[in-house]
Design a protein around this motif. Structure first.
Motif, PDB file in Angstrom:
ATOM      1  N   SER A 402      15.860   8.059  -6.717  1.00  0.00           N
ATOM      2  CA  SER A 402      14.821   7.840  -7.246  1.00  0.00           C
ATOM      3  C   SER A 402      14.039   7.844  -5.774  1.00  0.00           C
ATOM      4  N   ALA A 403      14.613   7.222  -5.098  1.00  0.00           N
ATOM      5  CA  ALA A 403      13.434   6.700  -3.713  1.00  0.00           C
ATOM      6  C   ALA A 403      14.094   8.512  -2.622  1.00  0.00           C
ATOM      7  N   ILE A 404      14.992   9.138  -3.072  1.00  0.00           N
ATOM      8  CA  ILE A 404      13.901  10.383  -2.350  1.00  0.00           C
ATOM      9  C   ILE A 404      13.408  11.376  -3.329  1.00  0.00           C
ATOM     10  N   LEU A 405      13.770  10.926  -4.781  1.00  0.00           N
ATOM     11  CA  LEU A 405      12.657  11.863  -5.423  1.00  0.00           C
ATOM     12  C   LEU A 405      11.161  11.420  -4.915  1.00  0.00           C
ATOM     13  N   MET A 406      11.143  10.267  -5.143  1.00  0.00           N
ATOM     14  CA  MET A 406       9.302   9.588  -4.530  1.00  0.00           C
ATOM     15  C   MET A 406       9.404  10.390  -3.406  1.00  0.00           C
ATOM     16  N   SER A 407      10.229   9.813  -1.970  1.00  0.00           N
ATOM     17  CA  SER A 407       9.422  10.602  -0.720  1.00  0.00           C
ATOM     18  C   SER A 407       9.024  11.766  -0.509  1.00  0.00           C
ATOM     19  N   VAL A 408       9.921  13.056  -1.333  1.00  0.00           N
ATOM     20  CA  VAL A 408       9.950  14.263  -0.941  1.00  0.00           C
ATOM     21  C   VAL A 408       8.504  14.542  -2.094  1.00  0.00           C
ATOM     22  N   ILE A 409       8.640  14.361  -3.732  1.00  0.00           N
ATOM     23  CA  ILE A 409       7.381  14.856  -4.322  1.00  0.00           C
ATOM     24  C   ILE A 409       6.246  13.944  -3.410  1.00  0.00           C
ATOM     25  N   LEU A 410       6.009  12.784  -2.655  1.00  0.00           N
ATOM     26  CA  LEU A 410       5.168  12.492  -2.414  1.00  0.00           C
ATOM     27  C   LEU A 410       4.043  12.852  -1.132  1.00  0.00           C
ATOM     28  N   ILE A 411       5.871  13.109  -0.224  1.00  0.00           N
ATOM     29  CA  ILE A 411       5.437  13.403   0.831  1.00  0.00           C
ATOM     30  C   ILE A 411       4.857  15.320   0.940  1.00  0.00           C
ATOM     31  N   TRP A 412       5.756  15.928   0.267  1.00  0.00           N
ATOM     32  CA  TRP A 412       6.232  17.520   0.535  1.00  0.00           C
ATOM     33  C   TRP A 412       5.547  18.089  -0.644  1.00  0.00           C
ATOM     34  N   VAL A 413       6.148  17.929  -1.839  1.00  0.00           N
ATOM     35  CA  VAL A 413       5.350  18.890  -2.926  1.00  0.00           C
ATOM     36  C   VAL A 413       3.958  18.423  -3.017  1.00  0.00           C
ATOM     37  N   LEU A 414       3.048  16.795  -3.485  1.00  0.00           N
ATOM     38  CA  LEU A 414       2.267  17.195  -3.716  1.00  0.00           C
ATOM     39  C   LEU A 414       1.204  16.936  -2.506  1.00  0.00           C
ATOM     40  N   ARG A 415       1.630  16.296  -1.441  1.00  0.00           N
ATOM     41  CA  ARG A 415       1.030  16.514   0.299  1.00  0.00           C
ATOM     42  C   ARG A 415       0.060  14.890  -0.360  1.00  0.00           C
ATOM     43  N   ARG A 416       0.749  14.204  -0.615  1.00  0.00           N
ATOM     44  CA  ARG A 416      -0.067  12.578  -0.858  1.00  0.00           C
ATOM     45  C   ARG A 416       0.059  11.815   0.264  1.00  0.00           C
ATOM     46  N   GLY A 417       0.518  12.414   1.830  1.00  0.00           N
ATOM     47  CA  GLY A 417       1.134  10.930   2.139  1.00  0.00           C
ATOM     48  C   GLY A 417       0.025  10.820   3.237  1.00  0.00           C
ATOM     49  N   ASP A 418      -1.091  12.148   3.871  1.00  0.00           N
ATOM     50  CA  ASP A 418      -2.039  11.189   4.282  1.00  0.00           C
ATOM     51  C   ASP A 418      -3.229  10.232   3.524  1.00  0.00           C
ATOM     52  N   MET A 419      -3.033  11.298   2.361  1.00  0.00           N
ATOM     53  CA  MET A 419      -4.140   9.675   1.715  1.00  0.00           C
ATOM     54  C   MET A 419      -3.776   8.450   1.739  1.00  0.00           C
ATOM     55  N   LEU A 420      -2.682   8.290   1.095  1.00  0.00           N
ATOM     56  CA  LEU A 420      -2.109   6.919   0.748  1.00  0.00           C
ATOM     57  C   LEU A 420      -1.936   6.131   2.399  1.00  0.00           C
ATOM     58  N   ARG A 421      -1.668   6.938   3.474  1.00  0.00           N
ATOM     59  CA  ARG A 421      -1.766   6.339   4.906  1.00  0.00           C
ATOM     60  C   ARG A 421      -3.169   6.025   5.105  1.00  0.00           C
ATOM     61  N   ARG A 422      -4.253   7.153   4.768  1.00  0.00           N
ATOM     62  CA  ARG A 422      -5.496   6.751   5.387  1.00  0.00           C
ATOM     63  C   ARG A 422      -5.860   5.161   4.422  1.00  0.00           C
ATOM     64  N   HIS A 423      -6.201   5.034   3.013  1.00  0.00           N
ATOM     65  CA  HIS A 423      -5.851   3.914   2.175  1.00  0.00           C
ATOM     66  C   HIS A 423      -4.964   2.363   2.478  1.00  0.00           C
ATOM     67  N   LEU A 424      -4.105   2.594   3.157  1.00  0.00           N
ATOM     68  CA  LEU A 424      -3.810   1.452   3.392  1.00  0.00           C
ATOM     69  C   LEU A 424      -4.435   0.605   5.278  1.00  0.00           C
ATOM     70  N   ASN A 425      -4.867   2.596   5.901  1.00  0.00           N
ATOM     71  CA  ASN A 425      -5.393   2.087   7.037  1.00  0.00           C
ATOM     72  C   ASN A 425      -6.878   1.338   6.389  1.00  0.00           C
ATOM     73  N   ALA A 426      -7.279   1.361   5.239  1.00  0.00           N
ATOM     74  CA  ALA A 426      -9.115   1.120   5.039  1.00  0.00           C
ATOM     75  C   ALA A 426      -8.579   0.276   4.231  1.00  0.00           C
ATOM     76  N   VAL A 427      -7.401  -0.840   3.839  1.00  0.00           N
ATOM     77  CA  VAL A 427      -7.532  -2.305   3.613  1.00  0.00           C
ATOM     78  C   VAL A 427      -7.062  -3.704   4.738  1.00  0.00           C
ATOM     79  N   SER A 428      -5.914  -2.580   5.243  1.00  0.00           N
ATOM     80  CA  SER A 428      -5.674  -3.757   6.178  1.00  0.00           C
ATOM     81  C   SER A 428      -5.546  -2.793   7.539  1.00  0.00           C
ATOM     82  N   THR A 429      -5.415  -4.117   8.609  1.00  0.00           N
ATOM     83  CA  THR A 429      -5.914  -4.563   9.396  1.00  0.00           C
ATOM     84  C   THR A 429      -4.273  -4.181  10.452  1.00  0.00           C
ATOM     85  N   PHE A 430      -3.551  -3.578  10.022  1.00  0.00           N
ATOM     86  CA  PHE A 430      -1.958  -3.104  10.904  1.00  0.00           C
ATOM     87  C   PHE A 430      -2.175  -1.770  10.195  1.00  0.00           C
TER      88      PHE A 430
END
Length: 527
Positions: A402-430
């Motif tokens: 499950s962990a492998i599939l989630m990382s590979v699909i979100l980061i490499w296949v769908l290319r959603r990694g940067d969008m998710l990173r920017r979401h966390l940055n938009a709501v977080s101090t760290f």
């Protein structure tokens, strides 16, 4: 209780950030912290193990925890709903994770039932002098791997109590149930276990136990198996990559500091593991001192054997044994129960999301089905072997996959990694830099793939614990196959819940968000 209502979405939320943090810690701090970490550290280099452990925490544990948080918080759903909102076909991955929660939950409850029984046994040391015989033969009445229909009343009765408690908490919901339970239980767990540790370190021989645990064996750092053990411990301990933290993050308020909360959860979990290591090995040092042997000569230093065979023998030798036995097994019950709640809320909420059931209907349905399966499989005379088999395959094969599939699909296949990173940055101090993408997209999957190949090769070639092949195939590989088939079948029905996955607008909006996509779409509000 507060409710987030946005874009047609009504969702229970934690009333405060501390409620979310306590709940996430309650999920992370479980039975494995107490009975797995000390033994793994001892067998993997002692004090030197803390180096790969810390590296694993920083390069895989925390980054994947943030990935879970990002998915759940941005897409406001349990794993199936969140992944569906990311991309329709990925919904099946969410159901795969939910299936794992279901499978793990039904056997995890049995271990809590054991601990609950032993809590009462501790007042009179009912386990006697031969703790191994008492646990396996007298209490569990275990015979051999097989399919048994003979119920063991001593397990079935506390197991019913556990599932009734789960039903009540799930029916009360996020704010009145999960949040309040964890706000009370987690501080109580830390206080109780700290008291046990303080007593343990003052016992004769405690120093020898701590030396055995923390004396560094630096040559272990060149052993790949030690590094895999570190990543494995962090991975399973934090409850990441199989839907739990996605569900909890979806109940977090819109304006919530996600990354800072994640750091608190991660380091609180690791702090408890080290505290558990100190307490357990201080007690083992005392026991070895009483037996006039070295700590390394003791048997049963990890897993259920440590908790239900070795530790009862240790407790019997301690002054004030009844009190400290109650503290130890009470701590196991609390740690296990808060983790079980997190497993079941992932299942219950996923069903609510998809079929639009009320919270109480979902709670009763899930608790009843899981409870019946749990009693039928794990309170019988073959329950110990079934539990051991399902646990090994569900975790080492299912969760890692499950962990492998989630990382590979979100980061490499769908290319959603940067969008998710920017979401966390938009709501977080760290704030997360782009190095986070490398950690969740490269470092973590590499170690997880190595781990999966190693574990799969081992069980295919060597089998598991000498159990018959038909048995490991039926209950081991069978549990993984069952989850995989269910993931596909549960994706097929249309969504009937109030939260329409196809007309959802994330918050806060990022440049690539599409506004007005769908007849009911509208800008989300915070309440």
């Amino acid at each position: 209780m507060t409710s987030a209502k946005a874009g047609g979405e009504h969702r229970d939320t934690f009333t405060r950030n501390s409620g979310f943090i306590f709940a996430a810690i309650g999920s992370a701090v479980g039975l494995g912290n107490i009975w797995r970490f000390p033994g793994v550290a001892y067998e993997s280099g002692g004090g030197a193990f803390l180096i790969p452990y810390l590296v694993a925490l920083l390069t895989a544990g925390i980054p994947i925890l943030f990935l879970d948080y990002a998915v759940g918080h941005r897409f406001r759903g349990t794993a199936p709903l969140s992944f569906r909102r990311i991309k329709k076909p990925v919904e099946s991955l969410g159901w795969f994770q939910t299936g794992l929660l279901f499978v793990i939950g039904v056997y995890y409850a049995a271990v809590i039932a054991w601990a609950l029984s032993y809590f009462f046994f501790s007042f009179k040391q009912s386990w006697g002098e031969d703790t191994a015989t008492f646990f396996v033969e007298d209490y569990l009445k275990a015979d051999e791997p097989g399919v048994s229909t003979t119920l063991v009343g001593g397990v079935a009765i506390p197991l019913v109590v556990v599932w009734l408690a789960v039903l009540v908490v799930l029916a009360l919901g996020v704010a009145k149930g999960i949040e309040k339970v964890n706000i009370v239980f987690i501080p109580l767990l830390f206080v109780a276990f700290a008291a046990l540790v303080i007593r343990a370190v003052t016992l004769p021989g405690a120093a020898e136990g701590l030396n055995a645990l923390f004396t560094p064996h630096w040559d272990a750092l060149t052993d790949l198996d030690v590094w895999i053990a570190a990543y494995s411990q962090i991975f399973f301990s934090l409850s990441i990559a199989f839907g739990i933290m996605i569900a909890y993050a979806s109940f977090q308020r819109r304006k919530a500091n996600m990354t800072s909360s994640g750091l608190v959860v991660a380091f609180a979990n690791s702090s408890f593991e080290i505290l558990a290591g100190i307490g357990v090995f201080s007690a083992l040092g005392f026991f070895a001192y009483q037996q006039q042997i070295a700590v390394g000569e003791l048997e049963g230093l990890t897993g259920p054997s440590l908790s239900f065979i070795t530790f009862p023998a240790v407790i019997s030798e301690m002054p004030g044994s009844a009190f400290f036995g109650a503290l130890f097994f009470g701590s196991l019950v609390i740690a296990g129960f808060t983790s079980l709640i997190s497993l079941m809320i992932g299942v219950s909420s996923a069903i609510q999301d998809k079929w639009g059931l009320s919270r109480r209907t979902a709670a009763v349905s899930v608790s009843l089905v899981c409870g019946l399966i749990s009693i039928a499989l794990f309170s019988t005379t073959s329950g110990l072997f079934t539990l051991d088999t399902v646990d090994n395959y569900a975790n080492n094969i299912g969760v890692v996959t499950s962990a492998i599939l989630m990382s590979v699909i979100l980061i490499w296949v769908l290319r959603r990694g940067d969008m998710l990173r920017r979401h966390l940055n938009a709501v977080s101090t760290f704030k997360l830099g782009k190095i986070w993408l490398g950690l969740v997209g490269v470092v973590a999957p590499v170690f997880l793939i190595i781990m999966l190949v190693q574990r799969a090769y081992s069980v295919i070639v060597d089998g598991y614990e000498g159990y018959p092949t038909w048995y490991t195939t039926t209950f081991g590989w069978g549990s993984v196959i069952l989850v995989s088939v269910a993931a596909v079948l549960l994706t097929l029905p249309s969504w009937k819940g109030r939260d329409d996955p196809d007309t959802f607008l994330p918050w806060p909006p990022l440049p690539e968000d599409v506004r007005g996509s769908g007849p009911h779409a509208r800008k989300e509000t915070v309440r």
